[in-house]
Design a protein around this motif. Structure first.
Motif, mmCIF file in Angstrom:
data_model
loop_
_atom_site.group_PDB
_atom_site.id
_atom_site.type_symbol
_atom_site.label_atom_id
_atom_site.label_comp_id
_atom_site.label_asym_id
_atom_site.label_seq_id
_atom_site.Cartn_x
_atom_site.Cartn_y
_atom_site.Cartn_z
ATOM 1 N N UNK A 99 -48.244 -51.694 32.976
ATOM 2 C CA UNK A 99 -47.152 -50.717 33.173
ATOM 3 C C UNK A 99 -47.825 -49.389 33.263
ATOM 4 N N UNK A 100 -47.255 -48.511 34.145
ATOM 5 C CA UNK A 100 -47.566 -47.034 34.180
ATOM 6 C C UNK A 100 -46.470 -46.454 34.601
ATOM 7 N N UNK A 101 -46.447 -45.082 34.585
ATOM 8 C CA UNK A 101 -45.540 -44.021 35.211
ATOM 9 C C UNK A 101 -46.139 -43.172 36.237
ATOM 10 N N UNK A 102 -45.566 -43.017 37.470
ATOM 11 C CA UNK A 102 -46.104 -42.245 38.266
ATOM 12 C C UNK A 102 -45.410 -41.050 38.750
ATOM 13 N N UNK A 103 -45.675 -40.140 39.096
ATOM 14 C CA UNK A 103 -45.017 -38.698 39.414
ATOM 15 C C UNK A 103 -44.708 -39.029 40.974
ATOM 16 N N UNK A 104 -43.669 -37.933 41.265
ATOM 17 C CA UNK A 104 -43.323 -37.939 42.766
ATOM 18 C C UNK A 104 -44.427 -37.683 43.740
ATOM 19 N N UNK A 105 -44.250 -38.642 44.885
ATOM 20 C CA UNK A 105 -45.489 -38.201 45.810
ATOM 21 C C UNK A 105 -46.699 -39.322 45.628
ATOM 22 N N UNK A 106 -46.686 -40.036 44.401
ATOM 23 C CA UNK A 106 -47.901 -40.898 44.441
ATOM 24 C C UNK A 106 -47.528 -42.126 44.682
ATOM 25 N N UNK A 134 -41.241 -45.794 36.975
ATOM 26 C CA UNK A 134 -41.847 -46.572 36.217
ATOM 27 C C UNK A 134 -42.023 -47.764 36.848
ATOM 28 N N UNK A 135 -43.357 -48.331 36.844
ATOM 29 C CA UNK A 135 -43.732 -49.725 37.585
ATOM 30 C C UNK A 135 -44.344 -50.345 36.394
ATOM 31 N N UNK A 136 -44.280 -51.860 36.643
ATOM 32 C CA UNK A 136 -44.841 -52.837 35.992
ATOM 33 C C UNK A 136 -45.318 -54.020 36.652
ATOM 34 N N UNK A 137 -46.406 -54.416 36.426
ATOM 35 C CA UNK A 137 -46.634 -55.872 36.868
ATOM 36 C C UNK A 137 -46.921 -57.159 35.921
#
Length: 176
Positions: A99-106, A134-137
């Motif tokens: 899991x991670x969180x990315x900012x806009x534009x990434x 927020x994204x998870x795999x």
């Protein structure tokens, strides 16, 4: 005395001489042995959790191994090198969660793969994302003793730092 088919717990048969105290003692010892074995199994950690606690590491364009400096929970069946690579010590099925969180534009994605990045060596397939959230795999794979793996962020955009692009990276792995 008879015995149950599943756990082999002893019980008195109709033709056994009556001895209530002995029968109760035998039954409770059987239950205690079964529950004790279950307690031992449940008390053994089967999964691990790691978190990225770095400050502004560079993330280049392309594949970047995620570094997990903080081991929150140790894992049974795996060893961890303290930075970015796990090695299987017990063959069998394992579940993976990243899991991670990315900012806009990434723009990019996360996956679990072998120690050298290649689409052909993905253990848990790539999950892509755009414009920050927020994204998870997650996935399940059979590992063999000695097999190594890493969690990756694949950066489709320009090089950035993790605090400017990604944050709160976490990895969990457990043996099924």
């Amino acid at each position: 005395m008879g015995a149950t088919s599943r756990y082999g717990w002893a019980y008195p048969e109709l033709f056994d001489p009556p001895n209530t105290a002995a029968h109760i003692k035998t039954a409770l010892e059987n239950v205690e042995a079964t529950v004790g074995a279950l307690d031992d199994k449940v008390a053994t950690p089967i999964g691990g959790e790691w978190r990225d606690a770095r400050s502004n590491p560079a993330l280049n364009t392309g594949a970047n191994k995620l570094v997990f400096a903080t081991n929150v929970v140790p894992a049974n069946g795996l060893t961890f090198n303290g930075t970015d690579t796990w090695q299987c010590q017990t063959s069998g099925p394992y579940a993976f969660f990243g899991q991670l969180r990315s900012n806009a534009g990434v723009n990019g994605g996360i996956c679990v793969g072998a120690t050298s990045y290649s689409d052909a060596t993905h253990i848990v397939p790539f999950l892509g994302f755009t414009n920050g959230t927020d994204y998870a795999v997650s996935g399940v794979a059979n590992l063999t003793v000695g097999q190594q793996f890493c969690f990756y962020f694949y950066n489709n955009g320009a090089a950035t730092s993790i605090n400017n692009g990604l944050r709160n990276a976490m990895a969990k792995v457990w043996r099924l």
